[in-house]
Scaffold this active site. Structure first.
Site, PDB file in Angstrom:
ATOM      1  N   LYS A  64       0.807  -1.214   0.000  1.00  0.00           N
ATOM      2  CA  LYS A  64       0.000   0.000   0.000  1.00  0.00           C
ATOM      3  C   LYS A  64       0.844   1.269   0.000  1.00  0.00           C
ATOM      4  O   LYS A  64       0.426   2.300  -0.527  1.00  0.00           O
ATOM      5  CB  LYS A  64      -0.881  -0.039   1.256  1.00  0.00           C
ATOM      6  N   ASP A  65       2.021   1.196   0.598  1.00  0.00           N
ATOM      7  CA  ASP A  65       2.858   2.389   0.730  1.00  0.00           C
ATOM      8  C   ASP A  65       3.793   2.608  -0.450  1.00  0.00           C
ATOM      9  O   ASP A  65       4.513   3.603  -0.486  1.00  0.00           O
ATOM     10  CB  ASP A  65       3.695   2.303   2.013  1.00  0.00           C
ATOM     11  N   ARG A 115      -9.405   8.370   1.866  1.00  0.00           N
ATOM     12  CA  ARG A 115     -10.294   7.309   1.397  1.00  0.00           C
ATOM     13  C   ARG A 115     -11.228   6.852   2.521  1.00  0.00           C
ATOM     14  O   ARG A 115     -12.437   6.757   2.342  1.00  0.00           O
ATOM     15  CB  ARG A 115      -9.428   6.141   0.926  1.00  0.00           C
ATOM     16  N   ARG A 116     -10.648   6.613   3.702  1.00  0.00           N
ATOM     17  CA  ARG A 116     -11.481   6.161   4.823  1.00  0.00           C
ATOM     18  C   ARG A 116     -12.460   7.250   5.240  1.00  0.00           C
ATOM     19  O   ARG A 116     -13.642   6.997   5.422  1.00  0.00           O
ATOM     20  CB  ARG A 116     -10.603   5.803   6.021  1.00  0.00           C
ATOM     21  N   ARG A 133      -1.673  11.239  13.033  1.00  0.00           N
ATOM     22  CA  ARG A 133      -0.423  10.895  12.338  1.00  0.00           C
ATOM     23  C   ARG A 133       0.477  10.038  13.207  1.00  0.00           C
ATOM     24  O   ARG A 133       0.240   9.876  14.393  1.00  0.00           O
ATOM     25  CB  ARG A 133       0.337  12.176  11.961  1.00  0.00           C
ATOM     26  N   ARG A 139      -0.006   6.179  17.289  1.00  0.00           N
ATOM     27  CA  ARG A 139      -1.450   6.401  17.156  1.00  0.00           C
ATOM     28  C   ARG A 139      -2.227   5.767  18.294  1.00  0.00           C
ATOM     29  O   ARG A 139      -3.160   6.365  18.831  1.00  0.00           O
ATOM     30  CB  ARG A 139      -1.948   5.827  15.836  1.00  0.00           C
ATOM     31  N   CYS A 226      -1.881   8.612  -1.754  1.00  0.00           N
ATOM     32  CA  CYS A 226      -2.474   8.913  -0.454  1.00  0.00           C
ATOM     33  C   CYS A 226      -3.239  10.231  -0.461  1.00  0.00           C
ATOM     34  O   CYS A 226      -4.064  10.469   0.399  1.00  0.00           O
ATOM     35  CB  CYS A 226      -1.400   8.933   0.620  1.00  0.00           C
TER      36      CYS A 226
HETATM   37  C1  DPM Z   1      -1.282   4.567   3.098  1.00  0.00           C
HETATM   38  C2  DPM Z   1      -2.460   4.976   3.748  1.00  0.00           C
HETATM   39  C3  DPM Z   1      -2.254   4.690   5.123  1.00  0.00           C
HETATM   40  C4  DPM Z   1      -0.929   4.136   5.271  1.00  0.00           C
HETATM   41  C5  DPM Z   1      -3.684   5.574   3.066  1.00  0.00           C
HETATM   42  C6  DPM Z   1      -4.920   4.695   3.027  1.00  0.00           C
HETATM   43  C7  DPM Z   1      -3.243   4.914   6.200  1.00  0.00           C
HETATM   44  C8  DPM Z   1      -3.189   6.306   6.716  1.00  0.00           C
HETATM   45  C9  DPM Z   1      -4.006   6.503   7.955  1.00  0.00           C
HETATM   46  C10 DPM Z   1      -0.991   4.658   1.648  1.00  0.00           C
HETATM   47  N1  DPM Z   1      -0.377   4.093   4.023  1.00  0.00           N
HETATM   48  O1  DPM Z   1      -4.932   3.556   3.517  1.00  0.00           O
HETATM   49  O2  DPM Z   1      -5.963   5.156   2.503  1.00  0.00           O
HETATM   50  O3  DPM Z   1      -4.665   5.622   8.486  1.00  0.00           O
HETATM   51  O4  DPM Z   1      -3.982   7.610   8.474  1.00  0.00           O
HETATM   52  C11 DPM Z   1      -0.044   2.131   6.554  1.00  0.00           C
HETATM   53  C12 DPM Z   1      -0.593   1.191   7.501  1.00  0.00           C
HETATM   54  C13 DPM Z   1      -0.239  -0.108   7.037  1.00  0.00           C
HETATM   55  C14 DPM Z   1       0.568   0.074   5.913  1.00  0.00           C
HETATM   56  C15 DPM Z   1      -1.373   1.509   8.691  1.00  0.00           C
HETATM   57  C16 DPM Z   1      -2.856   1.565   8.452  1.00  0.00           C
HETATM   58  C17 DPM Z   1      -0.649  -1.412   7.665  1.00  0.00           C
HETATM   59  C18 DPM Z   1      -0.394  -2.682   6.834  1.00  0.00           C
HETATM   60  C19 DPM Z   1      -1.141  -2.778   5.492  1.00  0.00           C
HETATM   61  C20 DPM Z   1      -0.222   3.646   6.525  1.00  0.00           C
HETATM   62  N2  DPM Z   1       0.674   1.435   5.668  1.00  0.00           N
HETATM   63  O5  DPM Z   1      -3.340   1.792   7.333  1.00  0.00           O
HETATM   64  O6  DPM Z   1      -3.569   1.365   9.459  1.00  0.00           O
HETATM   65  O7  DPM Z   1      -2.112  -2.031   5.225  1.00  0.00           O
HETATM   66  O8  DPM Z   1      -0.754  -3.640   4.684  1.00  0.00           O
END
Ligand code: DPM
Length: 326
Positions: A64-65, A115-116, A133, A139, A226
Site C-alpha cells: 500500500k505504501d 479514502r477512509r 499521524r 497512534r 495517499c
Molecule cells: C497509506 C495509507 C495509510 C498508510 C492511506 C490509506 C493509512 C493512513 C491513515 C498509503 N499508508 O490507507 O488510505 O490511516 O492515516 C499504513 C498502515 C499499514 C501500511 C497503517 C494503516 C498497515 C499494513 C497494510 C499507513 N501502511 O493503514 O492502518 O495495510 O498492509
C-alpha cells in the site's frame, strides 16, 4: 536503518554472497521484515541471518505504501499473499462495547486516510473525522492516553501483525472499497539483480500478483495515491479477475464506482519466453504467464479510463485542491 543480513553459502560452507535486508525502525516494519526473512530462511536453509548496517539488496514494504512509479532501477520482485484487506475500528477504552453506529453525536474519529474519511463521513454523518499521524504505536498511544479521539481506524492487517487483534472492535466496511493493496507485503529489489530476483520470485502469490497489477494500473492512471480518495476491490473467481474502482469527493457526497472483469485463464501452459526486463506497474514476475499479467494491467487502465470518461477527473481535482488547502 536496521539491516538483516543473510549469508548465502555454497555446499562447502563457503559464503558465496551476503544478502542484506533493509528495514525501517518502526515496530511494524521490523515485524514485516522479520516475517519475510523467516520465509526466505525456510526456503533457503543454507543462508543465515544477521543484523548489521550497510547497502541493502532487498527491502520489505507494505504494498500500500509503494508509489505506482518506483525509482528507476528498482522493481517489486515479490508480492506476497494478501492478508485481511479490511479496515478496523479501535475504540478508546472508555467506549468499550460501542460501535461507529452507537457512538454519540460529534464523536471524533482519527484517520489520515482521505479514502477512509470520505467513505465513513457519508455512512456515519453524526461523526467527525480528524487527522491522526505517526506510526501505529504512536497512534494507539494518542488514542488511549488522551481524550482527543473516541476511536481510530486502522488496517486490520497491521493490527494483526502487531499482535493487537484484541483491540479491534469492528472489522469494518466489508461493503466498502479498500486501499490499493492494503494487507499485502511486497519485496523491492534492484531491477537488474537477477540472483535476488530469482530468489524472491518464489514468494510471489500468483493471484495476488494479478490483482496487484490491476489495482496499481488503475491507481497510476488516476494519478492517485495517499492524497486522493481512491479505493478499489479485486477478486479472482473462475479464471476471471474482477476489479471495482471508486473515486470520492472529500466528504463522500459525490462518488463514482464501476466494476469490470477480464479473463486471466492461462490454459496455454506452454512455457512462454517472458522478457526478463519486463515490468508491469513496477512488478517483475518472470515466473508467471505474461498474457494474464498484460490482461490485468489492461483491466486497471480500462476501468480508470471508464471512470475518467464519467467525470472522475473533476471529482479528484476538487478533492486534491481542497486537501492541499487544508
Ligand atoms: C497509506 C495509507 C495509510 C498508510 C492511506 C490509506 C493509512 C493512513 C491513515 C498509503 N499508508 O490507507 O488510505 O490511516 O492515516 C499504513 C498502515 C499499514 C501500511 C497503517 C494503516 C498497515 C499494513 C497494510 C499507513 N501502511 O493503514 O492502518 O495495510 O498492509
Amino acid at each position: 536503518n536496521v539491516l538483516l543480513v543473510l549469508f548465502q553459502q555454497d555446499g562447502k560452507g563457503k559464503v558465496s554472497r551476503v544478502i542484506r535486508i533493509g528495514t525501517r525502525k518502526s515496530q511494524l516494519a521490523r515485524i514485516q521484515t522479520d516475517s519475510v526473512a523467516e520465509k526466505l530462511k525456510e526456503l533457503y536453509p543454507d543462508v543465515y541471518l544477521e543484523i548489521g548496517e550497510s547497502r541493502v539488496d532487498l527491502v520489505v514494504h507494505s504494498l500500500k505504501d509503494l508509489p505506482t512509479t518506483l525509482p528507476p532501477g528498482f522493481t517489486i520482485g515479490a508480492v506476497l499473499k494478501r492478508e485481511n484487506p479490511h479496515d478496523a475500528v479501535v475504540l478508546h477504552p472508555k467506549n468499550m462495547g460501542k460501535s461507529l453506529d452507537t457512538l454519540p453525536d460529534k464523536s471524533v474519529i482519527g484517520t489520515s486516510s482521505l479514502r477512509r474519511a470520505a467513505q465513513l463521513k457519508k455512512r456515519f454523518p453524526h461523526l467527525e473525522f480528524k487527522d491522526i499521524r505517526g506510526n501505529l504505536n504512536t497512534r494507539l498511544k494518542k488514542l488511549d492516553e488522551k481524550d482527543d479521539f473516541s476511536a481510530i481506524i486502522l488496517a486490520a492487517a497491521g493490527l494483526r501483525r502487531m499482535g493487537w487483534d484484541s483491540r479491534v472492535s469492528q472489522v469494518q466496511l466489508k461493503v466498502h472499497c479498500l486501499a490499493v493493496f492494503q494487507g499485502a507485503l511486497a519485496i523491492e529489489v534492484r531491477a537488474r539483480d537477477e540472483d535476488i530476483l530469482e530468489m524472491v520470485s518464489v514468494l510471489h502469490d500468483p493471484n495476488t500478483v494479478l490483482r496487484c497489477i490491476a489495482e496499481r494500473a488503475f491507481l497510476r492512471r488516476l494519478e492517485g495515491g495517499c492524497s486522493v480518495p481512491v479505493a478499489v476491490h479485486t477478486e479472482v473467481k473462475d479464471s476471471q479477475l474482477y476489479l471495482t474502482g471508486a473515486v470520492y469527493s472529500l466528504d463522500g457526497s459525490d462518488s463514482l464506482k464501476e466494476t469490470m472483469q477480464t479473463s486471466i485463464d492461462s490454459d496455454n501452459k506452454v512455457e512462454e519466453q517472458v522478457d526478463e526486463r519486463v515490468q508491469r506497474v513496477g512488478v517483475t514476475a518472470n515466473n508467471m504467464p505474461g498474457p494474464a499479467q498484460d490482461a490485468s494491467e489492461k483491466l486497471g487502465l480500462d476501468l480508470a479510463n471508464l471512470l475518467l470518461s464519467k467525470g472522475a477527473k473533476e471529482i479528484l481535482t476538487v478533492a486534491r485542491q481542497l486537501n492541499d488547502a487544508r
